[in-house]
Motif scaffolding. Structure first.
Motif, mmCIF file in Angstrom:
data_model
loop_
_atom_site.group_PDB
_atom_site.id
_atom_site.type_symbol
_atom_site.label_atom_id
_atom_site.label_comp_id
_atom_site.label_asym_id
_atom_site.label_seq_id
_atom_site.Cartn_x
_atom_site.Cartn_y
_atom_site.Cartn_z
ATOM 1 N N GLU A 186 -54.513 -5.807 -82.961
ATOM 2 C CA GLU A 186 -55.120 -6.884 -82.175
ATOM 3 C C GLU A 186 -54.536 -6.849 -80.770
ATOM 4 O O GLU A 186 -53.770 -7.725 -80.376
ATOM 5 C CB GLU A 186 -54.860 -8.233 -82.865
ATOM 6 N N PRO A 187 -54.907 -5.834 -79.995
ATOM 7 C CA PRO A 187 -54.253 -5.615 -78.700
ATOM 8 C C PRO A 187 -54.480 -6.762 -77.718
ATOM 9 O O PRO A 187 -53.756 -6.881 -76.741
ATOM 10 C CB PRO A 187 -54.878 -4.321 -78.186
ATOM 11 N N GLU A 188 -55.492 -7.614 -77.982
ATOM 12 C CA GLU A 188 -55.741 -8.708 -77.040
ATOM 13 C C GLU A 188 -54.557 -9.682 -77.021
ATOM 14 O O GLU A 188 -54.357 -10.398 -76.045
ATOM 15 C CB GLU A 188 -57.039 -9.442 -77.376
ATOM 16 N N ALA B 189 -51.352 -8.585 -77.554
ATOM 17 C CA ALA B 189 -50.108 -7.857 -77.300
ATOM 18 C C ALA B 189 -49.684 -8.023 -75.847
ATOM 19 O O ALA B 189 -50.501 -7.959 -74.929
ATOM 20 C CB ALA B 189 -50.296 -6.376 -77.614
ATOM 21 N N ALA B 190 -48.393 -8.258 -75.645
ATOM 22 C CA ALA B 190 -47.887 -8.433 -74.286
ATOM 23 C C ALA B 190 -47.985 -7.119 -73.528
ATOM 24 O O ALA B 190 -48.387 -7.069 -72.373
ATOM 25 C CB ALA B 190 -46.453 -8.929 -74.338
ATOM 26 N N SER B 191 -47.614 -6.019 -74.199
ATOM 27 C CA SER B 191 -47.620 -4.719 -73.543
ATOM 28 C C SER B 191 -48.431 -3.743 -74.371
ATOM 29 O O SER B 191 -48.516 -3.857 -75.588
ATOM 30 C CB SER B 191 -46.182 -4.216 -73.424
ATOM 31 N N LEU B 192 -49.070 -2.790 -73.690
ATOM 32 C CA LEU B 192 -49.813 -1.771 -74.419
ATOM 33 C C LEU B 192 -48.944 -0.545 -74.673
ATOM 34 O O LEU B 192 -49.340 0.381 -75.366
ATOM 35 C CB LEU B 192 -51.046 -1.360 -73.624
ATOM 36 N N ALA C 252 -51.002 -3.298 -82.295
ATOM 37 C CA ALA C 252 -52.044 -2.312 -81.990
ATOM 38 C C ALA C 252 -53.379 -2.713 -82.599
ATOM 39 O O ALA C 252 -54.433 -2.360 -82.085
ATOM 40 C CB ALA C 252 -51.630 -0.934 -82.497
#
Lengths: 326, 334
Positions: free
Chosen positions: B271-273, B275-278, B269
């Motif tokens: 570094e959401p860039e 992350a595979a899924s939100l 959360a």
């Protein structure tokens, strides 16, 4: 891909100060249907003032000066105050950092979300209005919407209140949503839920969006284009991946370097020395020059023109941009 | 109260040792309702080595600031043990111990604007703790010491005569740090020290804190909701959720091999860039007035099994200096 908003040479002056310094100084950008523009900058860079100027919501101490704001082909600066009231909340929604600035603590959520439909859609009767409110609350994923519609704002968590504020602003299917730091006051896990919600609504309706934030992580995940503001000007803009991977302006580069990364074991963070200028307090040259390691004499005397590159998809305002001939 | 396994840090290395620390408030959920216990901190144990930085990370309501308050003596613990350099700090303190703690531990808080008296000049603000304790023989000595401290935090004599309103946010936080250093403390308790600052200023203040630590051999307890800030500064990290540690260990382990689903969620959360899924986590943080049975994180955990809803997982070692409170740790990919 149709252009929803085009801001041209927007200039906002702080009339209270001597010489009426421009706090937003010649800002131009456009936003297209279904796309999100990230407006990035530190405090005092003019990003919130830009949004307030677009909606003509400026505090009385500020006076509008120049430029034009084309929304679906019409200049908002030519509209009457009454016409603007119909546009705000109807065709353009705005979400603020603290949802309690747009929610009245004394009225139920149903009354307030319903109010939007009464004003913009002419719906009447409490039963009808609450039905529309329930529908809207469901859209923003408030659990048990039928039971919660009669609750007061204080009975919701911060994340839920932000969902309600979003509901109030997208209920009338606006073409443009301006979100000014919508998740800054929220916990990291809730932050993503809210942004995912905004994206879901955007995808369903092809809404254009401006996301104002200081969080570069959010921009790189949620925005298509980015405009970096410094001292009231846009210093660089372009597609997010291009700008972040290959920043052309020394400020953009410095900003990216100053953000700590979880997995990168940096011994020291790169630092931009000094501090940002106060709104409207700067010389004739580039506003970043006093903090810039690459600054030359002309940087202090003349503001650089926008230079377009990469097939006109990017622009930078710098005399000595990275990776470009100066 | 369940048994809390001791932190594995050897006794000789620990400057601060906290065990089973608990703070329970009694609050009325509604007007005139019967007060109910609210465990803001529910049995937390950790140790901080001298000159090290322990980072406490967690979302709002996780109890991180309550821990800081108990450490500096602004709150009294309901149960548990606080040891600082072989002194014990319980509910009843000798005046001597109390004075010692006030000199040895100094807080730096999130908002320097509310931490600094707006009517005083910077020089008086920085000198005040020294004047209270009477550390210098005369006015000239106070002045010299103030200038020395301002220089240490990157300010100059020119700032000494200004009031807080004439300074930027970053400069105000530097003044707050200078004041905290005035009594030559050995520990700084940093509660969200850069959360109110702009990105470029944040980096300056974090680097300053690192330099000061190296120069003055300071021990830090750093509290932040920002995992990247905690990872940058800390040698050890504890991840708090509803007043309990979900995971605690050396920075390298917690960041590179997070074993708890909550830690993994926080990293994704933040570094959401990458992350595979939100779709990282369901729902919201439960009310600490009605904490869920079993694992406190289970209602939001994507990997929870039946056991997580009934049995509360205890912290258990999964590596040297690395503990995790999850039934499934070791079975789920990090």
């Amino acid at each position: 891909m149709s252009e929803i908003l085009r801001v041209e040479n927007l200039t906002t002056r702080l009339s209270a100060r001597d010489g009426s310094a421009a706090a937003v100084d010649g800002v131009s950008f456009s936003v297209h249907a279904g796309r999100t523009l990230g407006l990035v900058g530190e405090s005092g860079s003019g990003k919130s003032l830009t949004c307030l100027s677009i909606l003509r919501l400026l505090p009385p101490a500020l006076s509008q000066a120049g430029g034009s704001v084309w929304f679906k082909g019409e200049n908002l600066f030519d509209k009457s105050p009454r016409a603007m009231t119909a546009i705000r909340g109807g065709q353009i929604g705005m979400i603020l950092q603290d949802p309690m600035t747009s929610i009245n603590p004394l009225f139920t959520i149903g009354d307030q979300v319903g109010e939007v439909f009464r004003y913009h859609r002419g719906v009447s009767g409490r039963r009808n209005l609450w039905a529309r409110a329930v529908e809207t609350l469901r859209r923003v994923h408030i659990p048990a919407a039928e039971e919660r519609v009669g609750s007061y704002p204080h009975q919701f968590s911060g994340g839920m209140r932000q969902r309600i504020a979003i509901g109030m602003n997208v209920g009338c299917e606006p073409d443009l949503l301006i979100a000014d730091e919508p998740t800054t006051a929220l916990d990291v896990t809730i932050r993503l839920q809210i942004l995912s919600l905004l994206r879901e609504i955007q995808a369903a309706r092809g809404m254009a969006m401006i996301l104002v934030t200081h969080d570069l992580h959010l921009v790189s995940r949620f925005c298509d284009e980015v405009a970096v503001m410094y001292g009231g000007r846009i210093v660089e803009q372009g597609p997010v991946a291009r700008v972040f991977n290959d920043p052309a302006h020394p400020y953009t580069k410095g900003l990216i370097g100053a953000v700590p990364k979880i997995a990168r074991h940096a011994e020291r963070l790169a630092v931009i020395p000094g501090q940002p200028p106060l709104a409207g307090e700067h010389g004739a040259g580039c506003r970043f020059a006093p903090r810039c390691a690459k600054a030359q004499p002309r940087c202090f005397s003349h503001y650089p023109d926008d230079r377009r590159f990469e097939d006109d998809r990017r622009a930078v305002a710098c005399w000595v941009p990275e990776g470009l001939p100066s | 109260m369940t048994a809390i396994p001791a932190d594995t840090l050897a006794d000789t290395d620990a400057f601060i040792r906290i065990s089973g620390l608990t703070k329970t408030y009694h609050v009325r959920p509604r007007f005139l309702a019967r007060p109910r216990p609210l465990a803001a901190v529910a049995g937390v144990s950790f140790a901080v080595e001298e000159g090290g930085t322990f980072g406490l990370v967690g979302e709002s309501g996780s109890g991180k600031s309550t821990i800081a308050k108990m450490l500096i003596g602004a709150e009294t613990q309901s149960a548990g043990d606080i040891r600082i350099a072989d002194r014990r700090f319980g509910p009843r303190l000798s005046a001597e111990d109390d004075a010692w703690r006030r000199r040895t531990l100094q807080p730096v808080l999130q908002d320097p604007t509310s931490a600094l008296n707006p009517r005083l000049r910077v020089a008086s603000i920085v000198a005040e703790p020294m004047r209270v304790q009477g550390t210098q023989p005369d006015n000239a000595a106070y002045e010299r010491r103030v200038l020395e401290l301002l220089e240490k935090v990157g300010l100059t004599a020119a700032h000494a005569n200004r009031r807080p309103s004439e300074l930027s946010g970053g400069q105000r936080q530097r003044v707050a740090i200078a004041r905290a250093l005035a009594l030559e403390p050995r520990v700084l308790v940093l509660d969200e020290p850069v959360s109110a600052l702009d990105v470029s200023i944040q980096a300056q203040v974090l680097n300053l804190l690192k330099d000061l630590q190296a120069e003055l051999k300071l021990t830090y307890l750093l509290i932040s909701h920002d995992l990247a800030v905690v990872a940058y500064m800390s040698s050890r990290i504890g991840v708090l959720y509803l007043g309990q540690f979900m995971e605690i260990g050396d920075k390298a382990d917690v960041i590179a091999r997070p074993a708890h689903p909550y830690t993994q969620t926080l990293i994704a959360a933040s570094e959401p860039e990458n992350a595979a899924s939100l779709d990282l986590v369901k729902g919201e943080i439960p009310s600490p007035l009605a904490p869920p049975p079993g694992c406190p994180f289970h209602p939001r955990c994507g990997q929870a099994v039946a056991r997580c809803r009934t049995d509360k997982p205890l912290l258990r070692p999964i590596g040297p200096n690395h503990h995790v409170a999850c039934h499934l740790a070791g079975q789920i990919a990090g």
